[in-house]
Design an enzyme around this catalytic site. Structure first.
Site: not given
Length: 387
Positions: A225-226
């Protein structure tokens, strides 16, 4: 830009946000122009309006661990102008980080992961249009890692979920998650880096930021994830001076900045190439078991460094740092992507009130390599990129 309703893998209706290069805002507005707007938000893009409206709606529905209103914010006196914010609830309420022992640790389905979140926490899915465009670009001689190849083979390269972070740092704090069912561990892939840069270009807000924490770099979940969020303050990082390490690849070394790091610069015309180069660097760090943090923001091109109003493109900043496995967290703030960039979410009132620029730099330096270690790594990366 197009909004339409589709179905998620579990059959629940999910809105898609389709976009193309034509939706990019290049160049973005300057901070001076932003201040002229004051509380008028007419400068926001369609992407901003959709994300912010849906995020605020989820807040009203009580889907977060705590309500987040306007945070107490101050600029620390000094050259760096650290942006300090008091966010006590996040320090108390956020999910306990997973017990991570290696930067290369595999995905563990028995631990918390994004396949287990409530469907209501998803705002929409971002879909690059036309589908597969990133995969069709000419090969520039840079290798994709195995995760990226897997995504391309499975056809997921153009679809990314935008999900609320239930323990938000700031307004609009979201997670960008490649198809969760792929169960990718927290190792960057080119397509996600490109999505991060694209989201910056889709936003009309100069303070929309995107970042990544590796395992050992204070990532709390080992599922790829970012982070994305709005910080309505200018950061020195956007215009900090630099020197070239590999000019032909737009690879630079931050200079005269408290947290020395590397960065790639792009004017928005070569996102595929830059995303692959970023991952060549992060893959190298992963291979060496070196923790790292990444921060993506609009910023000055190297030729205009030191001129804050000349934010014509994007800086993708990469910090190699000491790993934190099972170590005690700092009482004031953890040193991750925000803190290295100059944004300090404080956990308690006392530190928020009393912390100075000098003491902040002292804490951050404890998590960075020595000057000699950093010099050697800089040489190694330069040689690696041109090999």
């Amino acid at each position: 830009m197009e909004l339409k309703c589709t179905s998620s893998p579990n059959g629940i209706p999910l809105e898609e946000y389709k976009y193309s290069n034509a939706d990019f805002i290049i160049p973005g507005i300057t901070w001076r122009k932003r201040r002229e707007y004051k509380d008028n938000l007419n400068f926001l893009s369609a992407f901003d309006k959709s994300l912010r409206y849906k995020w605020a709606e989820k807040m009203e529905q009580g889907l977060f661990r705590y309500p987040l209103r306007s945070l107490q914010t101050s600029i620390l006196p000094g050259r760096v102008k650290y942006v300090a914010q008091l966010n006590i609830k996040r320090g108390i309420e956020r999910r306990k980080p997973q017990d991570i022992r290696s930067i290369q640790e595999k995905f563990n389905p028995s631990q918390f992961n994004f396949n287990k979140i409530k469907s209501e926490e998803t705002l929409f899915a971002m879909v690059r249009s036309p589908p597969g465009k990133a995969a069709e670009s000419e090969d520039d001689g840079l290798r994709m890692n195995k995760h990226a190849e897997s995504m391309l083979i499975n056809g997921w390269e153009s679809r990314t979920l935008v999900v609320i972070n239930v323990s938000p740092l700031e307004f609009g704090h979201v997670l960008f998650i490649p198809e969760p069912s792929l169960c990718l561990n927290q190792v960057l892939i080119p397509d996600l880096v490109m999505l991060g840069m694209e989201s910056i270009l889709l936003s009309g807000h100069p303070g929309f930021r995107v970042g990544f924490n590796s395992l050992g770099g204070f990532a709390s979940v080992n599922h790829l994830h970012l982070h994305g969020f709005y910080l309505d303050e200018e950061l020195l990082l956007e215009s900090a001076p630099c020197k070239p390490l590999c000019s032909k690849m737009s690879f630079y070394l931050l200079t005269d900045f408290p947290a020395p790091g590397f960065f790639f610069y792009t004017d928005g015309q070569d996102l595929v190439t830059v995303s692959r180069r970023v991952c060549r660097v992060t893959d190298y760090l992963v291979g060496r078991n070196i923790a790292h943090n990444v921060f993506i923001t609009r910023g000055c091109d190297p030729g205009n460094a030191g001129c804050p109003e000349a934010r014509q493109g994007i800086r993708v900043v990469i910090w190699a740092r000491k790993s934190c496995f099972g170590s005690k967290e700092e009482s004031a703030f953890n040193v991750a992507l925000c803190e290295l960039a100059g944004h300090l979410p404080f956990k308690n009132q006392e530190d928020f009130t009393n912390m100075t620029e000098e003491s902040v730099i002292g804490i951050i330096k404890d998590y960075l390599f020595s000057d000699e270690e950093f010099r050697i790594l800089s040489m190694e990366l330069s040689e690696y990129l041109i090999s």
